[in-house]
Design an enzyme around this catalytic site. Structure first.
Site, PDB file in Angstrom:
ATOM      1  N   CYS A 147     -16.001  -9.898   5.215  1.00  0.00           N
ATOM      2  CA  CYS A 147     -15.504  -8.561   4.897  1.00  0.00           C
ATOM      3  C   CYS A 147     -14.187  -8.702   4.143  1.00  0.00           C
ATOM      4  CB  CYS A 147     -15.297  -7.740   6.163  1.00  0.00           C
ATOM      5  SG  CYS A 147     -14.811  -6.034   5.822  1.00  0.00           S
ATOM      6  N   ARG A 175     -18.594  -3.434  17.202  1.00  0.00           N
ATOM      7  CA  ARG A 175     -17.779  -4.632  16.951  1.00  0.00           C
ATOM      8  C   ARG A 175     -16.501  -4.602  17.773  1.00  0.00           C
ATOM      9  NH1 ARG A 175     -17.772  -4.607  11.652  1.00  0.00           N
ATOM     10  NH2 ARG A 175     -19.661  -5.865  11.686  1.00  0.00           N
ATOM     11  N   CYS A 214     -19.185  -7.464   2.981  1.00  0.00           N
ATOM     12  CA  CYS A 214     -18.636  -6.152   3.299  1.00  0.00           C
ATOM     13  C   CYS A 214     -17.311  -6.001   2.554  1.00  0.00           C
ATOM     14  CB  CYS A 214     -18.411  -6.024   4.807  1.00  0.00           C
ATOM     15  SG  CYS A 214     -17.631  -4.464   5.324  1.00  0.00           S
ATOM     16  N   CYS A 236       0.839  -1.199   0.000  1.00  0.00           N
ATOM     17  CA  CYS A 236       0.000   0.000   0.000  1.00  0.00           C
ATOM     18  C   CYS A 236       0.877   1.254   0.000  1.00  0.00           C
ATOM     19  CB  CYS A 236      -0.937   0.011   1.206  1.00  0.00           C
ATOM     20  SG  CYS A 236      -2.089   1.411   1.207  1.00  0.00           S
ATOM     21  N   CYS A 238      -0.118   0.543  10.317  1.00  0.00           N
ATOM     22  CA  CYS A 238      -0.375  -0.526   9.341  1.00  0.00           C
ATOM     23  C   CYS A 238       0.877  -1.215   8.811  1.00  0.00           C
ATOM     24  CB  CYS A 238      -1.182   0.042   8.179  1.00  0.00           C
ATOM     25  SG  CYS A 238      -1.709  -1.249   7.018  1.00  0.00           S
ATOM     26  N   CYS A 263     -20.030   0.879   7.706  1.00  0.00           N
ATOM     27  CA  CYS A 263     -19.261   0.350   8.834  1.00  0.00           C
ATOM     28  C   CYS A 263     -18.087   1.300   9.029  1.00  0.00           C
ATOM     29  CB  CYS A 263     -18.785  -1.065   8.524  1.00  0.00           C
ATOM     30  SG  CYS A 263     -17.698  -1.781   9.785  1.00  0.00           S
ATOM     31  N   CYS A 270      -0.018   5.093   6.867  1.00  0.00           N
ATOM     32  CA  CYS A 270      -0.720   4.906   8.146  1.00  0.00           C
ATOM     33  C   CYS A 270       0.242   4.325   9.185  1.00  0.00           C
ATOM     34  CB  CYS A 270      -1.924   3.991   7.969  1.00  0.00           C
ATOM     35  SG  CYS A 270      -3.053   4.513   6.646  1.00  0.00           S
TER      36      CYS A 270
END
Length: 364
Positions: free
Chosen positions: A98, A262, A130, A54, A61, A190, A58
């Site tokens: 998801c 969640r 999802c 990616c 991450c 979500c 972040c």
């Protein structure tokens, strides 16, 4: 029955969070029982359909290409592979799959078409679908909805103020704009965040202000405890305590009474007793399976044993909303527009992110 408000202030939310614990739990549990069955928990399986590489920075991450972690990247999975994983998840008690792809944003083309086919395939298995694919446009959201998508995940991560201390490659408003694009369809939202990234209580309250003032509020809100991964800028952050998680869950339940809260990342560090307290405080959804994209998670059998001890039952699919219809690709009303939206790139400097990037360069 308690009112669903969309005008919570940071001060009000902080006052709730800081209540004596027994009062906080009683209030949250009371609201939870007004709106939900306290013995039913929605079970989702999180599947990384494209891992690593990616371009974002972040700080939490391990999939960011600029950091040196032990994550093994993989190209986009095939529809056949995803179907097999979905069937496995269904047999383990999950009602939702998801799918996450380590993308900054959705790009029209062959890979997105493949994801649309994954959505069609899983919806036909009578499971909720999802996706979490990064930023997306209104047309892309409509194409996902047409394929049968049930929910789209796009976390706010933290407060708007603290967000810029964690991420420099995209703006907080991009998150809100993506959620707004999803809201133009019948797909549910979500959205939640992560605690334990070095933020203060005001930032946690600020994140809940941003989520609770959305109208409508998100149908699902994941509360994640940071899993500090070696090689990421946040590798040295100390784990949050179970009491912090319980307070965050309870506060979320009070300010977002209809939302499914969640209990997400960080459950491997929680005892069954701690998780039971979170369920009592208003959590009514978990991620099942041994991995959450790239970080560890309790085994499905362990979760089912915990459910048996606590007298909990997995929620059946499409309990909260009817199953969406799937439109086949050849019958689609919405076509690829080849869009190239200009999502923001603030790219201010975050010292710890830059240090992790330089450390990764030295190790390569």
């Amino acid at each position: 029955m308690s009112e669903t408000r969309h005008n919570w202030t940071k001060e009000e939310i902080l006052a709730i969070y800081n209540k004596p614990l027994m009062e906080l739990l009683y209030e949250a549990a009371t609201i939870h029982r007004e709106r939900h069955d306290p013995n039913v928990v929605q079970v989702s399986t999180l599947l990384s359909v494209k891992t690593g590489g990616c371009s974002e920075d972040c700080g939490y991450c391990p999939q960011a290409a600029r950091y040196h972690t032990d994550i093994e990247g993989n190209d986009l999975m095939s529809v056949k592979q995803v179907k097999a994983q979905a069937l496995r998840a269904k047999s383990g008690g999950s009602s939702r799959v998801c799918m996450g792809a380590a993308w900054r944003n959705v790009k029209d083309g062959e890979e997105f078409d493949q994801v649309l086919e994954m959505v069609r395939t899983i919806n036909k298995l009578d499971m909720e679908v999802c996706c979490t694919l990064g930023m997306l446009t209104e047309n892309q959201a409509k194409r996902l909805a047409e394929a049968g998508l049930y929910a789209y995940n796009h976390n706010l991560d933290s407060s708007e103020e603290y967000y810029k201390e964690v991420i420099s490659t995209r703006g907080f408003q991009d998150r809100l704009d993506t959620i707004e694009n999803v809201r133009k369809t019948n797909v549910t939202v979500c959205s939640g965040g992560i605690i334990g990234m070095g933020e203060n209580l005001e930032d946690r309250a600020g994140m809940l202000v941003a989520l609770s003032t959305l109208n409508p509020q998100p149908e699902s809100t994941p509360i994640n405890a940071l899993v500090a991964v070696e090689g990421t800028p946040l590798e040295d952050e100390k784990p949050v305590s179970i009491w912090e998680m319980i307070r965050m869950v309870a506060t979320t339940r009070i300010v977002m009474p209809e939302t499914q809260v969640r209990l997400s990342a960080g459950r491997t560090q929680m005892t069954r007793e701690g998780q039971a307290m979170c369920f009592f405080a208003g959590a009514n959804s978990i991620f099942a399976g041994d991995k959450l994209l790239t970080t560890p998670n309790p085994d499905v059998n362990e979760d089912m044993e915990m459910f048996a001890v606590l007298g909990l039952e997995p929620q059946k699919p499409f309990t909260k909303k009817v199953q969406p219809q799937t439109v086949e690709a050849q019958d689609s009303e919405f076509e690829s527009l080849g869009e190239k939206p200009k999502w923001t790139r603030p790219e201010h400097t975050i010292e710890r992110n830059e240090a992790a990037k330089e450390k990764a360069k030295a190790l390569k």
